[in-house]
Design a protein around this motif. Structure first.
Motif, short mmCIF file in Angstrom:
data_model
loop_
_atom_site.label_atom_id
_atom_site.label_comp_id
_atom_site.label_asym_id
_atom_site.label_seq_id
_atom_site.Cartn_x
_atom_site.Cartn_y
_atom_site.Cartn_z
N HIS A 72 0.87 -1.17 0.00
CA HIS A 72 0.00 0.00 0.00
C HIS A 72 0.91 1.22 0.00
CE1 HIS A 72 -2.02 3.34 2.15
NE2 HIS A 72 -3.00 3.03 1.33
N ASP A 126 0.90 5.45 0.13
CA ASP A 126 0.22 6.73 0.31
C ASP A 126 0.98 7.74 -0.55
OD1 ASP A 126 -0.86 9.16 1.05
OD2 ASP A 126 -0.88 8.70 3.20
N ARG A 178 0.31 10.75 -1.26
CA ARG A 178 0.30 12.11 -0.73
C ARG A 178 1.56 12.38 0.10
NH1 ARG A 178 -5.49 10.93 1.73
NH2 ARG A 178 -4.18 9.15 2.28
N GLU A 232 -3.69 7.26 -3.20
CA GLU A 232 -3.07 6.04 -2.70
C GLU A 232 -3.31 4.91 -3.68
OE1 GLU A 232 -4.84 4.76 1.01
OE2 GLU A 232 -6.72 5.73 0.48
#
Length: 200
Positions: free
Chosen positions: A37, A39, A41, A101
């Motif tokens: 996973h 992210d 951002r 994401e």
């Protein structure tokens, strides 16, 4: 969706030991499935991890047979060579997505080979010294994963990897022609990602 002897299965449902069908029609057992996973951002260079969408029929009828999303360094098998998806970005039929994401799943086979993902031949995972990219790796995990191919174990690859050159230009032209036929306008300039990969 990955082709298996029982038909297509979601990549996230595959486990080591499961059987898949390669592009050559051979049945092979999965050695490992990496997942991560990300992210985007919080990523300092999100363009090196943002996913690439390959539109249905981008490479011809049924290739792929539905929209396919892969990591930017994930190579597509076309014209006998492997070309990372990020190199083929044209802003229409192959586009880098701006997402907050993403979750990636990469399937490793006993030897590097070509899987069938949503009907499109695409490589299995090749360990380029980047196994720490995946959170289920048995060791240190890279804080900000880089999903752009930068170091290739060419001697272990099942086909030549190309980042630029006449074959890549020909494939890009074919993608542009297909997109134009479908009524889309293809951007003439390479994407930022493609330029990054060209320098890699």
């Amino acid at each position: 969706m990955i082709l298996t002897p029982q038909g297509e299965r979601p990549v996230e449902a595959l486990r080591p030991g499961d059987a898949v069908v390669t592009a050559s029609g051979e049945t092979v057992r999965i050695a490992w499935v990496g997942h991560r996973h990300v992210d985007l951002r919080r990523h300092p260079h999100p363009e090196r991890a943002q996913p690439v969408l390959i539109a249905a029929d981008a490479f011809g009828p049924g290739l792929p047979h539905r929209d396919l999303v892969v990591s930017p360094g994930h190579a597509i098998f076309v014209d006998g060579v492997l070309i990372p998806a990020g190199v083929l970005v044209n802003g229409t039929s192959v586009a880098q997505l701006d997402r907050a994401e993403v979750v990636y799943h990469h399937v490793e086979l006993p030897v590097h080979d070509v899987l069938v993902a949503d009907g499109l031949p695409a490589e299995s995972y090749l360990d380029c010294g980047n196994r720490g990219t995946f959170e289920n790796h048995d060791g240190p995990v890279t804080l900000h994963p880089d999903f752009v191919a930068v170091a290739l174990n060419l001697e272990l690859a099942c086909a030549p990897f190309l980042l630029h050159g006449p074959v890549v230009d020909r494939v890009r032209a074919r993608l542009a022609a297909g997109a134009a036929k479908a009524g889309a306008t293809v951007k003439p300039e390479r994407s930022l990602l493609a330029r990054l990969m060209r320098r890699a």
